[in-house]
Design a protein around this motif. Structure first.
Motif, PDB file in Angstrom:
ATOM      1  N   LEU A 170     -12.519  37.934 -18.856  1.00 56.37           N
ATOM      2  CA  LEU A 170     -11.494  38.847 -18.774  1.00 56.37           C
ATOM      3  C   LEU A 170     -10.898  39.588 -19.823  1.00 56.37           C
ATOM      4  O   LEU A 170     -11.347  40.717 -20.213  1.00 56.37           O
ATOM      5  CB  LEU A 170     -10.519  38.528 -17.626  1.00 56.37           C
ATOM      6  N   PHE A 171     -10.219  38.782 -20.728  1.00 53.21           N
ATOM      7  CA  PHE A 171      -9.356  39.547 -21.970  1.00 53.21           C
ATOM      8  C   PHE A 171     -10.099  39.835 -23.064  1.00 53.21           C
ATOM      9  O   PHE A 171      -9.834  40.419 -23.806  1.00 53.21           O
ATOM     10  CB  PHE A 171      -8.122  38.765 -22.050  1.00 53.21           C
ATOM     11  N   TYR A 172     -11.160  39.087 -23.187  1.00 54.54           N
ATOM     12  CA  TYR A 172     -12.014  39.064 -24.551  1.00 54.54           C
ATOM     13  C   TYR A 172     -13.216  39.731 -24.052  1.00 54.54           C
ATOM     14  O   TYR A 172     -13.794  40.627 -24.767  1.00 54.54           O
ATOM     15  CB  TYR A 172     -12.244  37.566 -25.037  1.00 54.54           C
ATOM     16  N   GLY A 180     -22.417  26.336 -16.720  1.00 53.29           N
ATOM     17  CA  GLY A 180     -22.477  27.949 -16.743  1.00 53.29           C
ATOM     18  C   GLY A 180     -21.820  28.588 -17.985  1.00 53.29           C
ATOM     19  O   GLY A 180     -21.907  29.782 -18.062  1.00 53.29           O
ATOM     20  N   ARG A 181     -21.047  27.667 -18.745  1.00 50.19           N
ATOM     21  CA  ARG A 181     -20.342  28.265 -19.777  1.00 50.19           C
ATOM     22  C   ARG A 181     -20.935  28.886 -20.907  1.00 50.19           C
ATOM     23  O   ARG A 181     -20.796  29.735 -21.472  1.00 50.19           O
ATOM     24  CB  ARG A 181     -19.598  27.181 -20.580  1.00 50.19           C
ATOM     25  N   LYS A 182     -22.355  28.513 -20.798  1.00 46.45           N
ATOM     26  CA  LYS A 182     -23.289  29.058 -21.842  1.00 46.45           C
ATOM     27  C   LYS A 182     -23.668  30.625 -21.757  1.00 46.45           C
ATOM     28  O   LYS A 182     -23.602  31.315 -22.698  1.00 46.45           O
ATOM     29  CB  LYS A 182     -24.620  28.336 -21.970  1.00 46.45           C
ATOM     30  N   PHE A 183     -23.495  30.999 -20.582  1.00 50.27           N
ATOM     31  CA  PHE A 183     -23.822  32.239 -20.284  1.00 50.27           C
ATOM     32  C   PHE A 183     -22.721  33.191 -19.472  1.00 50.27           C
ATOM     33  O   PHE A 183     -22.830  33.741 -18.621  1.00 50.27           O
ATOM     34  CB  PHE A 183     -25.118  32.600 -19.449  1.00 50.27           C
ATOM     35  N   LEU A 184     -21.487  32.532 -19.990  1.00 49.83           N
ATOM     36  CA  LEU A 184     -20.410  33.121 -19.419  1.00 49.83           C
ATOM     37  C   LEU A 184     -20.080  34.651 -19.341  1.00 49.83           C
ATOM     38  O   LEU A 184     -19.717  35.046 -18.525  1.00 49.83           O
ATOM     39  CB  LEU A 184     -19.161  32.730 -20.111  1.00 49.83           C
ATOM     40  N   PHE A 185     -20.400  35.379 -20.554  1.00 47.81           N
ATOM     41  CA  PHE A 185     -20.267  36.739 -20.617  1.00 47.81           C
ATOM     42  C   PHE A 185     -21.205  37.588 -20.021  1.00 47.81           C
ATOM     43  O   PHE A 185     -21.163  38.542 -19.738  1.00 47.81           O
ATOM     44  CB  PHE A 185     -19.975  37.038 -22.275  1.00 47.81           C
ATOM     45  N   GLU A 186     -22.636  37.022 -19.798  1.00 47.34           N
ATOM     46  CA  GLU A 186     -23.659  37.645 -19.322  1.00 47.34           C
ATOM     47  C   GLU A 186     -23.634  37.508 -17.748  1.00 47.34           C
ATOM     48  O   GLU A 186     -23.824  38.202 -16.995  1.00 47.34           O
ATOM     49  CB  GLU A 186     -24.899  37.454 -19.942  1.00 47.34           C
ATOM     50  N   GLN A 187     -23.868  36.099 -17.369  1.00 43.62           N
ATOM     51  CA  GLN A 187     -23.671  35.646 -15.739  1.00 43.62           C
ATOM     52  C   GLN A 187     -22.677  35.078 -15.441  1.00 43.62           C
ATOM     53  O   GLN A 187     -22.563  33.710 -15.287  1.00 43.62           O
ATOM     54  CB  GLN A 187     -25.057  34.823 -15.692  1.00 43.62           C
ATOM     55  N   TRP A 188     -21.679  35.760 -15.448  1.00 40.19           N
ATOM     56  CA  TRP A 188     -19.998  35.231 -15.115  1.00 40.19           C
ATOM     57  C   TRP A 188     -20.252  34.239 -14.091  1.00 40.19           C
ATOM     58  O   TRP A 188     -19.378  33.212 -14.180  1.00 40.19           O
ATOM     59  CB  TRP A 188     -19.130  36.402 -14.911  1.00 40.19           C
ATOM     60  N   TRP A 189     -21.060  34.551 -12.965  1.00 38.35           N
ATOM     61  CA  TRP A 189     -20.824  33.672 -11.502  1.00 38.35           C
ATOM     62  C   TRP A 189     -21.214  32.238 -11.674  1.00 38.35           C
ATOM     63  O   TRP A 189     -20.649  31.408 -11.112  1.00 38.35           O
ATOM     64  CB  TRP A 189     -21.562  34.407 -10.587  1.00 38.35           C
ATOM     65  N   VAL A 190     -22.077  31.969 -12.804  1.00 39.41           N
ATOM     66  CA  VAL A 190     -22.507  30.578 -12.614  1.00 39.41           C
ATOM     67  C   VAL A 190     -21.327  29.448 -12.916  1.00 39.41           C
ATOM     68  O   VAL A 190     -20.970  28.568 -12.348  1.00 39.41           O
ATOM     69  CB  VAL A 190     -23.516  30.425 -13.865  1.00 39.41           C
ATOM     70  N   ALA A 191     -20.311  30.041 -13.866  1.00 36.14           N
ATOM     71  CA  ALA A 191     -19.123  29.137 -14.251  1.00 36.14           C
ATOM     72  C   ALA A 191     -17.823  29.473 -13.215  1.00 36.14           C
ATOM     73  O   ALA A 191     -17.142  28.561 -13.066  1.00 36.14           O
ATOM     74  CB  ALA A 191     -18.681  29.312 -15.669  1.00 36.14           C
ATOM     75  N   THR A 192     -17.883  30.526 -12.886  1.00 37.48           N
ATOM     76  CA  THR A 192     -16.758  31.018 -12.080  1.00 37.48           C
ATOM     77  C   THR A 192     -16.764  30.427 -10.821  1.00 37.48           C
ATOM     78  O   THR A 192     -15.748  29.922 -10.324  1.00 37.48           O
ATOM     79  CB  THR A 192     -16.682  32.768 -11.884  1.00 37.48           C
ATOM     80  N   ILE A 193     -17.692  30.263  -9.961  1.00 41.40           N
ATOM     81  CA  ILE A 193     -17.964  30.071  -8.532  1.00 41.40           C
ATOM     82  C   ILE A 193     -17.366  28.473  -8.430  1.00 41.40           C
ATOM     83  O   ILE A 193     -16.381  28.150  -7.588  1.00 41.40           O
ATOM     84  CB  ILE A 193     -19.226  30.305  -8.023  1.00 41.40           C
ATOM     85  N   PRO A 194     -18.030  27.435  -9.165  1.00 43.14           N
ATOM     86  CA  PRO A 194     -17.668  26.237  -9.111  1.00 43.14           C
ATOM     87  C   PRO A 194     -16.004  26.323  -9.275  1.00 43.14           C
ATOM     88  O   PRO A 194     -15.521  25.238  -8.693  1.00 43.14           O
ATOM     89  CB  PRO A 194     -18.483  25.271  -9.934  1.00 43.14           C
ATOM     90  N   GLY A 195     -15.727  26.773 -10.070  1.00 40.45           N
ATOM     91  CA  GLY A 195     -14.169  26.634 -10.523  1.00 40.45           C
ATOM     92  C   GLY A 195     -13.341  26.929  -9.407  1.00 40.45           C
ATOM     93  O   GLY A 195     -12.353  26.533  -9.262  1.00 40.45           O
ATOM     94  N   LEU A 196     -13.777  28.184  -8.741  1.00 45.61           N
ATOM     95  CA  LEU A 196     -13.117  28.606  -7.650  1.00 45.61           C
ATOM     96  C   LEU A 196     -12.905  27.352  -6.538  1.00 45.61           C
ATOM     97  O   LEU A 196     -11.855  27.293  -5.981  1.00 45.61           O
ATOM     98  CB  LEU A 196     -13.689  29.825  -6.755  1.00 45.61           C
TER      99      LEU A 196
END
Lengths: 302, 350
Positions: free
Chosen positions: B166-168, A259-275
């Motif tokens: 968030l911050f960037y 999910g890191r590749k589209f962190l800024f556009e599709q935030w949920w792909v990296a965020t949810i597994p981390g949660l």
């Protein structure tokens, strides 16, 4: 019935060893229950177990089924309530199945590392002298490496993959158990009951396996609970670097890295597994913390 | 104190020091056994990775002899130890440069990051630990405890990504990955002498304040992310040391004398807490080396962590093992240092 059992458990003059032991566990449980944070931790760990056990029931999709028409859908989309990843796979389903992988790794490490540590620690403590010196030096050397970096170096030898990741983590996780087991062994080594067994003609192997290791188990078990959060984080770190579990398996660390590749556009792909990783390892930490307060009143600080 | 007891004390200190140095030597030798073993069982042919696939048998043999691979294993280990003692960690397979030189170039960035992170950990962790210890069981205590446990439970690479998001990404308060914006990165090459290799110090020395501010905006986030973990550790230990100290009799005496509570805690008790705390801070510094591997990958930080992971992906074993050995040695050295400091500061320690 229930009331009867409680009085039996609370009996200050237990009639049997089992009653005494169960009574102790019951009192411990009562103390644990008073600690709300520990209860939260226990709930999280139980939820993880339930999730892993019921994965096929809880999942709404096939964890490997790709649907390129439904790529990168945001959470709360009908049909994919946590959204989808870059292959159109349902994230909720992959989280649910990922619980199995996490538990698998945790369980394997929890079995192998303490066994190795127990053996090294009890042998060192029981024999003392040169054996102790050599074994504890080796333990110190392994402790001297930062765990993740040693695991990385080991994986580079073993090659990536889930079993190798477990092996690498276990090989970095045993030294603390050896320390704990050695300390416990030193306290029981001179006990009369050990001398009695020895006079009966029992060999060292038998004494260590049958009479020393059981005495070390309680403190080792607390250590295991406290360590599980660390194991989860290291496993996730290896997965994230692409050196642990391999795609397309739904390992949480690996999911973050994809999910890191589209962190800024599709935030949920990296965020949810981390949660998910965060919640589970927080659960183990809270539970371990509470258990330690119950079993070792010295460190509770109250 | 009589002259005799002074000599006795000096002798004891000397004996402790030699014992410590001996332990250090044995541990370092043990580290080398581990890295050496790894280098010998790894399924990568070190000769082949140097000469390449197209080399003739003669070339292959020449390099093999040159590396000493025809010698018995114990002798190879001896050669390895000798090389390492002279600061020779072999040559990187990717760049053909000596690994030791490369590590010297990458290390300052990690050091800078870890130092800032530790500073953050101490500045936030110590007071919050003290606050929690003086109000056990209250909501302050619970908040400190939960925030600390969260620090223990968070995957540091995920925290880094969330920070970036968030911050960037959303707020645009800090710089993104890397040490500088792309424009400044070019300037750095030509206009700043790298005296220390640490970007904040070098830009400040060069008087490039715009560049300094930019670098600061880039380092804040990774240092904060790394520092959160060490803050969790430091505040937890501070709390437990402080609780212990507040139960001592001299504290009761001070209170009975009518000393203001603030002075009792922040002057009398804290002074004694600082002694064991030094050990904790040195240890947390050592753990940061580990956290830096993942953090540096996230933030494209050109430090030792990035160096090791990049080498790992390129199957550049000399670089991986050299990096591992250096990190392990620094780790051991910091442990020893904390031990020595403890003995120096605490007269009770024997």
């Amino acid at each position: 019935m229930m009331g009867q059992m409680m009085t039996w458990l609370r009996d200050p003059n237990p009639a049997s060893r089992m009653q005494a032991r169960l009574g102790q566990y019951y009192l411990g449980w009562l103390r644990l229950r008073r600690n709300p944070l520990a209860v939260v931790g226990l709930t999280i760990v139980l939820a993880l177990l339930a999730m892993a056990a019921l994965a096929p029931v809880l999942a709404t999709h096939d964890p490997f089924a790709q649907d390129l028409g439904r790529r990168l859908l945001p959470p709360l989309t009908p049909g994919n309530w946590l959204g989808t990843d870059d292959f159109g796979r349902d994230i909720w389903t992959r989280i649910v199945f990922g619980a199995r992988i996490t538990l698998y790794i945790v369980a394997l490490v929890a079995i192998t590392a303490p066994v190795l540590g127990l053996l090294v620690g009890t042998v060192a403590g029981y024999f003392g002298g040169v054996v102790d010196l050599i074994l504890m030096r080796i333990t110190d050397i392994f402790l001297a490496f930062p765990r993740l970096i040693l695991a990385l170096a080991l994986v580079s030898v073993l090659g990536p993959g889930i079993e190798n990741a477990v092996l690498a983590i276990a090989l970095t996780a045993w030294p603390p158990y050896a320390r704990v087991a050695r300390a416990e062994t030193l306290t029981v080594r001179g006990a009369d009951y050990i001398a009695a067994v020895r006079l009966q003609g029992a060999g060292s192997g038998r004494i260590i396996l049958g009479h020393v290791i059981p005495m070390c188990l309680p403190s080792v078990i607390i250590r295991v609970t406290l360590d599980m959060a660390g194991v989860i984080l290291i496993a996730a770190g290896l997965g994230f670097l692409g050196l642990g579990v391999q795609p397309p398996l739904p390992e949480w660390g690996l999911m973050i890295s994809s999910g890191r590749k589209f962190l800024f556009e599709q935030w949920w792909v990296a965020t949810i597994p981390g949660l998910a990783i965060f919640i589970v390892s927080l659960g183990f930490n809270l539970l371990g913390d509470g258990l330690r307060d119950v079993l070792d009143p010295r460190s509770s600080g109250k | 104190m009589t002259e005799k007891s002074l000599t006795a004390r000096g002798l004891r200190l000397l004996r402790q020091l030699t014992g410590l140095l001996l332990t250090l030597a044995i541990t370092l030798l043990g580290l080398m056994v581990v890295t050496f073993t790894i280098s010998r069982v790894v399924p990568i042919d070190p000769v082949l990775s140097i000469v390449g696939e197209r080399a003739t048998t003669a070339q292959y043999e020449a390099v093999r002899l040159d590396l000493g691979l025809d010698e018995p294993l114990w002798k190879q280990f001896g050669i390895y130890v000798g090389d390492v003692a002279q600061g020779d960690l072999g040559r990187s397979i990717r760049t053909k440069l000596p690994v030791a030189d490369e590590i010297v170039r990458f290390f300052p960035a990690t050091l800078e990051l870890a130092t800032l992170a530790t500073l953050f950990g101490v500045i936030v962790g110590v007071p919050s630990g003290v606050l929690a210890a003086t109000r056990p069981g209250t909501w302050v205590d619970q908040v400190v405890r939960v925030v600390g446990l969260m620090g223990y439970s968070m995957p540091v690479f995920w925290l880094g990504l969330m920070g970036l998001l968030l911050f960037y990404g959303v707020l645009d308060w800090v710089g993104g990955p890397g040490q500088l914006d792309a424009g400044y990165q070019m300037m750095l090459e030509f206009e700043v002498t790298r005296y220390t290799g640490m970007i904040l110090i070098d830009t400040a020395l060069a008087g490039e304040w715009a560049m300094f501010t930019n670098a600061l905006s880039h380092i804040v986030l990774p240092a904060g992310v790394l520092g959160y973990t060490s803050m969790a550790y430091i505040s937890r230990m501070t709390r437990s040391f402080m609780m212990n100290e507040l139960g001592q009799e001299y504290i009761t005496t001070a209170r009975v004398k009518g000393m203001p509570e603030r002075r009792v805690i922040w002057v009398h008790a804290l002074k004694n807490v600082l002694v064991p705390l030094i050990t904790v801070i040195a240890l947390s510094y050592a753990y940061l080396l580990e956290g830096s591997v993942l953090t540096e990958t996230i933030f494209a930080w050109p430090g030792l962590g990035s160096y090791i992971t990049d080498a790992l992906f390129a199957a550049d074993m000399p670089a991986v093992l050299g990096g591992t050995l250096v990190v392990g040695s620094v780790f051991v050295a910091l442990n020893m240092l904390s031990d020595v400091l403890y003995r120096l500061v605490d007269p009770r320690a024997k």
